[in-house]
Design a protein around this motif. Sequence first.
Motif, PDB file in Angstrom:
ATOM      1  N   UNK A 135      -5.226  -3.712  -7.470  1.00 49.15           N
ATOM      2  CA  UNK A 135      -4.394  -4.375  -8.482  1.00 49.15           C
ATOM      3  C   UNK A 135      -3.233  -3.477  -8.895  1.00 49.15           C
ATOM      4  N   UNK A 136      -2.067  -4.101  -9.066  1.00 47.22           N
ATOM      5  CA  UNK A 136      -0.894  -3.417  -9.606  1.00 47.22           C
ATOM      6  C   UNK A 136      -0.362  -4.250 -10.764  1.00 47.22           C
ATOM      7  N   UNK A 137      -0.239  -3.625 -11.919  1.00 44.61           N
ATOM      8  CA  UNK A 137       0.240  -4.371 -13.077  1.00 44.61           C
ATOM      9  C   UNK A 137       1.747  -4.607 -12.977  1.00 44.61           C
ATOM     10  N   UNK A 138       2.140  -5.854 -13.241  1.00 44.88           N
ATOM     11  CA  UNK A 138       3.554  -6.243 -13.233  1.00 44.88           C
ATOM     12  C   UNK A 138       4.124  -6.243 -14.645  1.00 44.88           C
ATOM     13  N   UNK A 139       3.382  -6.815 -15.589  1.00 51.41           N
ATOM     14  CA  UNK A 139       3.887  -6.938 -16.953  1.00 51.41           C
ATOM     15  C   UNK A 139       2.721  -7.296 -17.868  1.00 51.41           C
ATOM     16  N   UNK A 158      -0.830 -12.481  -1.050  1.00 56.64           N
ATOM     17  CA  UNK A 158      -1.102 -11.719  -2.263  1.00 56.64           C
ATOM     18  C   UNK A 158      -1.397 -12.705  -3.391  1.00 56.64           C
ATOM     19  N   UNK A 159      -2.119 -12.227  -4.394  1.00 55.67           N
ATOM     20  CA  UNK A 159      -2.505 -13.074  -5.514  1.00 55.67           C
ATOM     21  C   UNK A 159      -1.962 -12.471  -6.799  1.00 55.67           C
ATOM     22  N   UNK A 160      -1.268 -13.275  -7.585  1.00 53.58           N
ATOM     23  CA  UNK A 160      -0.867 -12.857  -8.922  1.00 53.58           C
ATOM     24  C   UNK A 160      -1.840 -13.491  -9.909  1.00 53.58           C
ATOM     25  N   UNK A 215      -0.599  -7.946  -9.695  1.00 51.66           N
ATOM     26  CA  UNK A 215      -0.495  -8.335  -8.293  1.00 51.66           C
ATOM     27  C   UNK A 215      -1.711  -7.774  -7.570  1.00 51.66           C
ATOM     28  N   UNK A 216      -2.469  -8.652  -6.927  1.00 51.36           N
ATOM     29  CA  UNK A 216      -3.674  -8.261  -6.203  1.00 51.36           C
ATOM     30  C   UNK A 216      -3.409  -8.323  -4.707  1.00 51.36           C
ATOM     31  N   UNK A 217      -3.767  -7.230  -3.996  1.00 52.72           N
ATOM     32  CA  UNK A 217      -3.545  -7.159  -2.553  1.00 52.72           C
ATOM     33  C   UNK A 217      -4.836  -6.749  -1.858  1.00 52.72           C
TER      34      UNK A 217
END
Length: 389
Positions: A138-142, A105-107, A125-127
């Motif tokens: 993409x999923x936003x973390x912060x 995974x890529x942040x 977070x990119x999957x």
Amino acid sequence: MKTADRRLIWAYLAWLLIGTSLYAQDLPRFRAQVITNELKYGYQLIAADLNKDGKKDLIAVDERATELVWFENRHPMWERHVLADNVPRPLNADCWDMDGDGVPEVVLAYRFEPDPKKSVGNVVLLKSGPDVRQPWTAREIDRVPTAHRVRWIDPQGNGKKVLLVGPMVGAKYPPDANGPVPIYLYRPGEWKRQTLSTHPRGILHAINPVSWDGGTRQQLLTACYLGLHRLELRDGQWVVNLISPGDPRPAPLCGSSEVRLGHLGQGRLLAAIEPWHGNQLVVYLPDGHSWQRLVLDDKMNNGHALAVGDLNGDGRDEIVCGFRGKGCRLSLYRAADAHGERWHGTVLDDGGSAAADAVIGDFTGDGQPDIACIGASTHNLKLYENLGQ
């Protein structure tokens, strides 16, 4: 002159010639290849196997672009793919295979600006999906204003990494030389922001996970206005150890900008760029309980690229260092003695790459470490293939 004396003189001269020849050939030859010259303004380079073929691919972070791209290693060819789009002002990324499927995974941190009031600082977070060559989800973390560095680290050595996010400055801009800059920690799954440390001051430019003792536990090297520090998790607490205050001049020409851990045989060395975006390449050598500071080069203009690795297989790491300002240059530095007290510099690329970041790895599959470098104002990504001696 006696015959025995002549033999001794000729033997000595032959030894000098052989020694000189070996020394001249000690650094490998390199052949440059342009992977792309269509970047807007290259900033960071990440080497990772994204398609499970055993080859290191290259993720190119282009800070003036609106997408994150990667180049698939099909040596001698490289194929460009879009990893994520609609990510303006991307600045930093890091990889780790969280779920163990073989594809990391890529942040990514994007929407960077140096002023916290103008910086969104998205951290996502990119999957990948079934086809890694298609854009990832993409999923936003912060959202961390001036999010400048993202790194995965394994502080307990149990294979369970946590994510670190380091903003460039604290609450004020222009930065207060004594203003604290936080380092944030996130545990995968929870993604809850925790403060690891507020020890850095002024500008925090580098957070670099390392294995200080060669074990599975990782420590953190930082570079800021206060210089170089090592942070280590002990009994649930992060302990800060000063390595060096870096450049001793007053702010903003103080402290350190980048740092890498290397080795000369069994001994450690630290390579650093000082001060922030500075003119100096510095080597630190252990000296009892302190470190000896050696300036190898003080003629850089906006020093930024730094990598350390054993390029010639002699057990002693070389230093790759470059600057992206006027007269840009990428150079190699080799220790001329076993203790690292004397160094020899060689120009690898004079003006061809405004070196913003460099990585060392075997990208051609021949077992020899190559060098990849991303350029800022030169808009390029180049591979320097190790041809051996």
